[in-house]
Design a protein around this motif. Structure first.
Motif, PDB file in Angstrom:
ATOM      1  N   SER A   1       0.822  -1.209   0.000  1.00 15.06           N
ATOM      2  CA  SER A   1       0.000   0.000   0.000  1.00 15.06           C
ATOM      3  C   SER A   1       0.856   1.258   0.000  1.00 15.06           C
ATOM      4  CB  SER A   1      -0.930   0.005   1.223  1.00 15.06           C
ATOM      5  OG  SER A   1      -1.825  -1.083   1.170  1.00 15.06           O
ATOM      6  N   THR A   2       1.926   1.242   0.755  1.00 14.07           N
ATOM      7  CA  THR A   2       2.828   2.389   0.818  1.00 14.07           C
ATOM      8  C   THR A   2       3.530   2.607  -0.516  1.00 14.07           C
ATOM      9  OG1 THR A   2       3.145   2.050   3.185  1.00 14.07           O
ATOM     10  CG2 THR A   2       4.850   3.326   2.029  1.00 14.07           C
ATOM     11  N   VAL A   3       3.989   1.532  -1.124  1.00 13.96           N
ATOM     12  CA  VAL A   3       4.701   1.639  -2.402  1.00 13.96           C
ATOM     13  C   VAL A   3       3.778   2.172  -3.496  1.00 13.96           C
ATOM     14  CG1 VAL A   3       5.853   0.320  -4.227  1.00 13.96           C
ATOM     15  CG2 VAL A   3       6.455  -0.080  -1.834  1.00 13.96           C
ATOM     16  N   ILE A   4       2.547   1.648  -3.596  1.00 13.93           N
ATOM     17  CA  ILE A   4       1.671   2.131  -4.664  1.00 13.93           C
ATOM     18  C   ILE A   4       1.295   3.586  -4.424  1.00 13.93           C
ATOM     19  CG2 ILE A   4      -0.500   1.242  -3.703  1.00 13.93           C
ATOM     20  CD1 ILE A   4       0.494   1.575  -7.438  1.00 13.93           C
ATOM     21  N   ASN A   5       1.126   3.989  -3.178  1.00 14.60           N
ATOM     22  CA  ASN A   5       0.878   5.404  -2.910  1.00 14.60           C
ATOM     23  C   ASN A   5       2.045   6.255  -3.402  1.00 14.60           C
ATOM     24  OD1 ASN A   5      -1.624   6.443  -1.386  1.00 14.60           O
ATOM     25  ND2 ASN A   5      -1.240   4.454  -0.427  1.00 14.60           N
TER      26      ASN A   5
END
Length: 163
Positions: free
Chosen positions: A136-140
């Motif tokens: 989730s952090t990476v795609i954000n």
């Protein structure tokens, strides 16, 4: 005031190739952690697509919609993704992952609520939960890169005929 521009934007991959490579490595590490934790790739694509929808990242929406379809995701579930909380098409595990991803994406709205975290922790063990947080952090981060540099999806061949 328009939010689009025809002005060229910096090509991060060309100008800061070392940072772009590190970002790619982070993406691959998060995906590897998810695979080791048994989080299905199909669920990761739903998470990536939903986060991209929330952030309004045209480039990433196109990419992850195509990846989800290639991975066998149904048209019906993809169409229902924006309304996943009310949809019977998503199971409790998927809903917990999507709720966590949305809370991470909308962290400015009040952090990640305890109830959302507890629901995800009830469905996923710690390695899977950690992987979902990383994905989730990476795609954000990727959304913010694509949006700030005005990345646009590659033109796709037309599937309709004018003739």
């Amino acid at each position: 005031m328009s939010t689009t521009t025809s002005e060229p934007r910096v090509n991060l991959k060309a100008v800061t190739s070392d940072v772009s490579a590190a970002m790619r490595a982070l993406h691959l590490s998060a995906a590897d952690a998810a695979a080791r934790a048994g989080v299905p790739t199909a669920l990761l694509e739903l998470v990536r697509l939903r986060v991209s929808q929330i952030n309004g990242c045209e480039f990433c929406i196109d990419l992850h919609d195509r990846d989800a379809r290639t991975g066998g995701e149904s048209e019906q579930r993809l169409a229902a993704l924006a309304g996943w909380p009310e949809s019977p098409l998503f199971d409790a595990r998927e809903k917990a992952a999507l709720a966590l991803a949305e809370a991470i994406t909308l962290v400015h709205d009040g952090r990640v609520p305890d109830g959302v975290y507890r629901a995800a922790a009830a469905e996923f063990d710690e390695p899977a939960l950690a992987a979902l947080i990383w994905v989730s952090t990476v795609i954000n981060s990727y959304n913010r890169i694509a949006i700030s540099t005005r990345m646009v999806p590659a033109a796709q061949p037309s599937t309709t005929s004018n003739g």
